[in-house]
Design a protein around this motif. Structure first.
Motif, PDB file in Angstrom:
ATOM      1  N   ILE A 142       0.833  -1.207   0.000  1.00 52.69           N
ATOM      2  CA  ILE A 142       0.000   0.000   0.000  1.00 52.69           C
ATOM      3  C   ILE A 142       0.868   1.257   0.000  1.00 52.69           C
ATOM      4  N   LEU A 143       1.928   1.247   0.794  1.00 47.04           N
ATOM      5  CA  LEU A 143       2.780   2.432   0.887  1.00 47.04           C
ATOM      6  C   LEU A 143       3.511   2.727  -0.418  1.00 47.04           C
ATOM      7  N   LEU A 144       3.682   1.736  -1.276  1.00 44.80           N
ATOM      8  CA  LEU A 144       4.350   1.959  -2.553  1.00 44.80           C
ATOM      9  C   LEU A 144       3.466   2.708  -3.547  1.00 44.80           C
ATOM     10  N   VAL A 145       2.150   2.676  -3.371  1.00 47.13           N
ATOM     11  CA  VAL A 145       1.247   3.264  -4.366  1.00 47.13           C
ATOM     12  C   VAL A 145       0.583   4.545  -3.869  1.00 47.13           C
ATOM     13  N   VAL A 146       0.746   4.904  -2.596  1.00 43.85           N
ATOM     14  CA  VAL A 146       0.086   6.116  -2.100  1.00 43.85           C
ATOM     15  C   VAL A 146       0.806   7.351  -2.632  1.00 43.85           C
ATOM     16  N   ASP A 147       0.049   8.421  -2.876  1.00 42.08           N
ATOM     17  CA  ASP A 147       0.623   9.668  -3.357  1.00 42.08           C
ATOM     18  C   ASP A 147       0.634  10.741  -2.279  1.00 42.08           C
ATOM     19  N   GLU A 148       0.227  10.383  -1.059  1.00 39.55           N
ATOM     20  CA  GLU A 148       0.287  11.291   0.069  1.00 39.55           C
ATOM     21  C   GLU A 148       0.348  10.462   1.343  1.00 39.55           C
ATOM     22  N   PRO A 149       0.830  11.046   2.428  1.00 39.10           N
ATOM     23  CA  PRO A 149       0.925  10.261   3.672  1.00 39.10           C
ATOM     24  C   PRO A 149      -0.432   9.713   4.092  1.00 39.10           C
ATOM     25  N   ALA A 179      18.208   0.028   9.075  1.00 40.97           N
ATOM     26  CA  ALA A 179      19.296  -0.902   9.396  1.00 40.97           C
ATOM     27  C   ALA A 179      19.870  -1.538   8.139  1.00 40.97           C
ATOM     28  N   ALA A 180      19.026  -1.778   7.137  1.00 40.83           N
ATOM     29  CA  ALA A 180      19.504  -2.413   5.907  1.00 40.83           C
ATOM     30  C   ALA A 180      20.236  -1.445   4.995  1.00 40.83           C
ATOM     31  N   GLY A 181      20.132  -0.129   5.240  1.00 31.67           N
ATOM     32  CA  GLY A 181      20.835   0.847   4.405  1.00 31.67           C
ATOM     33  C   GLY A 181      20.211   1.056   3.052  1.00 31.67           C
ATOM     34  N   HIS A 182      18.894   0.959   2.930  1.00 33.22           N
ATOM     35  CA  HIS A 182      18.236   1.186   1.642  1.00 33.22           C
ATOM     36  C   HIS A 182      18.326   2.660   1.248  1.00 33.22           C
ATOM     37  N   GLY A 183      18.112   2.926  -0.032  1.00 31.04           N
ATOM     38  CA  GLY A 183      18.115   4.300  -0.518  1.00 31.04           C
ATOM     39  C   GLY A 183      16.823   5.031  -0.210  1.00 31.04           C
ATOM     40  N   PHE A 184      15.874   4.388   0.413  1.00 27.88           N
ATOM     41  CA  PHE A 184      14.612   5.020   0.804  1.00 27.88           C
ATOM     42  C   PHE A 184      14.355   4.692   2.270  1.00 27.88           C
ATOM     43  N   GLU A 185      13.439   5.421   2.852  1.00 29.81           N
ATOM     44  CA  GLU A 185      13.083   5.219   4.244  1.00 29.81           C
ATOM     45  C   GLU A 185      11.590   5.441   4.425  1.00 29.81           C
ATOM     46  N   LEU A 186      11.068   4.892   5.497  1.00 29.60           N
ATOM     47  CA  LEU A 186       9.668   5.067   5.855  1.00 29.60           C
ATOM     48  C   LEU A 186       9.623   5.965   7.089  1.00 29.60           C
ATOM     49  N   ARG A 187       8.926   7.087   6.959  1.00 30.20           N
ATOM     50  CA  ARG A 187       8.863   8.004   8.102  1.00 30.20           C
ATOM     51  C   ARG A 187       7.502   8.686   8.147  1.00 30.20           C
ATOM     52  N   ARG A 188       7.236   9.276   9.311  1.00 28.02           N
ATOM     53  CA  ARG A 188       5.994  10.019   9.514  1.00 28.02           C
ATOM     54  C   ARG A 188       6.110  11.398   8.857  1.00 28.02           C
ATOM     55  N   LEU A 195       6.775   6.573   2.063  1.00 29.34           N
ATOM     56  CA  LEU A 195       8.154   6.262   1.710  1.00 29.34           C
ATOM     57  C   LEU A 195       8.824   7.481   1.089  1.00 29.34           C
ATOM     58  N   TYR A 196      10.033   7.767   1.521  1.00 26.86           N
ATOM     59  CA  TYR A 196      10.808   8.899   1.007  1.00 26.86           C
ATOM     60  C   TYR A 196      12.225   8.424   0.690  1.00 26.86           C
ATOM     61  N   THR A 197      12.855   9.147  -0.238  1.00 26.52           N
ATOM     62  CA  THR A 197      14.273   8.879  -0.510  1.00 26.52           C
ATOM     63  C   THR A 197      15.124   9.468   0.610  1.00 26.52           C
ATOM     64  N   GLU A 282       4.411  18.135   3.813  1.00 23.63           N
ATOM     65  CA  GLU A 282       5.067  17.036   3.113  1.00 23.63           C
ATOM     66  C   GLU A 282       6.349  17.495   2.425  1.00 23.63           C
ATOM     67  N   LYS A 283       6.296  18.665   1.819  1.00 21.79           N
ATOM     68  CA  LYS A 283       7.479  19.166   1.127  1.00 21.79           C
ATOM     69  C   LYS A 283       8.611  19.489   2.098  1.00 21.79           C
ATOM     70  N   LEU A 284       8.252  19.963   3.290  1.00 20.62           N
ATOM     71  CA  LEU A 284       9.272  20.294   4.276  1.00 20.62           C
ATOM     72  C   LEU A 284       9.655  19.108   5.157  1.00 20.62           C
ATOM     73  N   GLY A 285       8.954  17.983   4.992  1.00 21.31           N
ATOM     74  CA  GLY A 285       9.265  16.795   5.793  1.00 21.31           C
ATOM     75  C   GLY A 285       8.865  16.933   7.242  1.00 21.31           C
ATOM     76  N   LEU A 286       7.802  17.651   7.499  1.00 22.12           N
ATOM     77  CA  LEU A 286       7.341  17.865   8.869  1.00 22.12           C
ATOM     78  C   LEU A 286       6.061  17.071   9.116  1.00 22.12           C
ATOM     79  N   ASN A 287       5.843  16.714  10.375  1.00 16.62           N
ATOM     80  CA  ASN A 287       4.606  16.025  10.748  1.00 16.62           C
ATOM     81  C   ASN A 287       3.523  17.028  11.117  1.00 16.62           C
ATOM     82  N   THR A 288       3.856  18.056  11.869  1.00 18.26           N
ATOM     83  CA  THR A 288       2.940  19.140  12.223  1.00 18.26           C
ATOM     84  C   THR A 288       3.703  20.460  12.140  1.00 18.26           C
TER      85      THR A 288
END
Length: 311
Positions: A142-149, A179-188, A195-197, A282-288
């Motif tokens: 699901i997280l791979l296809v969403v276009d917004e958080p 931990a795996a060192g992927h080029g993307f990460e999952l964050r709030r 998912l973000y780079t 979303e553009k600034l990477g902030l939650n609130t």
């Protein structure tokens, strides 16, 4: 015979007379199977001279045992019909609705027993609980296809799983990517997950996405956006007073870009109020908006003197 002897004889006869209901009844004759009824004679009541006159025999119809059985229900049915006619305001009983999950009259249960029962509906079957592996894979898909958080509650409703499992699983997935060192990460971000780079690969992503073309906000747009972010909700006149110039055109640009939106009107003046959008977070990477950096370190030391000078 003299009149006196005749009176004595009548008196003796009257004293010896027995009423018909006290006389012993003769045994009834066996009914003939060919005839529906048979005649039985019963002595009639006596007149003035009971002893002198012969008893009159009256025929009485005796019904067969089978006819008696059939006659009783007919009489009960007629009595019930007459009682129903006597009550014109009486409502006809409505047929009972079938009770779900219980035997009906066709199955041998009388309708009286089914009357008064409440309709019972079977509860929906609960969704099967997913294993940790299935839950992890469903969340990643699901997280791979969403276009917004997307929030944890929405993910729990889509997967029909308790929210208490979705939140910890998202944290586990995010820790695993790091931990795996992927080029993307999952964050709030903006109250949800996406998912973000990773920032260390931003140069390569920017080169691929922009390909030499970049659209940047002007200095006026950045200043106006900063005022809205720190003073929201705020009106256009307030923004213009802070910046010292008219900002109507800049506000329209920010609304078109989806970074600012209307959020009601001011009570006193009726002017439109503006605030930042989810896209801004979303553009600034902030939650609130509470995660915005404080302004105090960026203000000059003589800010009060400057404020007094502008007045």
């Amino acid at each position: 015979m003299s009149d006196e002897d005749r009176r004595d004889s009548l008196a003796d006869q009257a004293a010896a007379w027995v009423p018909p209901w006290e006389r012993p009844r003769p045994p009834a004759a066996e009914p003939d199977t060919a005839d529906a009824t048979s005649e039985v004679t019963v002595p009639s009541p006596a007149t003035d001279d009971l002893a002198a006159q012969p008893a009159v025999q009256e025929p009485v119809s005796a019904a067969l045992p089978g006819d008696l059985d059939r006659a009783e229900p007919d009489r009960a049915e007629s009595e019930r019909t007459e009682s129903d006619r006597a009550e014109p305001g009486r409502a006809e009983p409505e047929p009972d609705e079938p009770v779900v999950g219980e035997p009906s009259e066709a199955a041998g249960v009388p309708r009286r027993q089914a009357a008064g029962r409440r309709r019972v509906t079977a509860p929906p079957e609960p969704a099967p609980e997913l294993s940790d592996t299935e839950l992890r894979g469903a969340l990643e898909a699901i997280l791979l296809v969403v276009d917004e958080p997307v929030s944890e509650l929405v993910l729990a409703q889509v997967l029909e799983q308790p929210a208490e499992r979705v939140g910890p699983m998202l944290d586990e997935i995010a820790a695993g990517y790091t931990a795996a060192g992927h080029g993307f990460e999952l964050r709030r971000a903006a109250g949800g997950w996406r998912l973000y780079t990773r920032p260390e690969y931003a140069t390569y992503v920017e080169r691929f996405v922009l390909d030499g073309q970049s659209v940047r906000l002007t200095q006026a747009a950045l200043e106006t956006l900063a005022v809205v972010a720190y003073k929201q909700p705020v009106t256009r006149s307030r923004i213009s007073a802070i910046r010292g110039v008219n900002c109507d055109g800049v506000i329209r640009t920010l609304v078109t870009r989806g970074l600012v939106e209307e959020c009601g009107t001011e009570t006193d003046s009726g002017a439109f109020l503006y605030k930042t959008t989810t896209l801004f977070l979303e553009k600034l990477g902030l939650n609130t908006v509470d995660e915005l950096p404080p302004l105090a370190p960026f203000l000059p030391d003589d800010v009060e003197e400057l404020a007094d000078a502008t007045r």
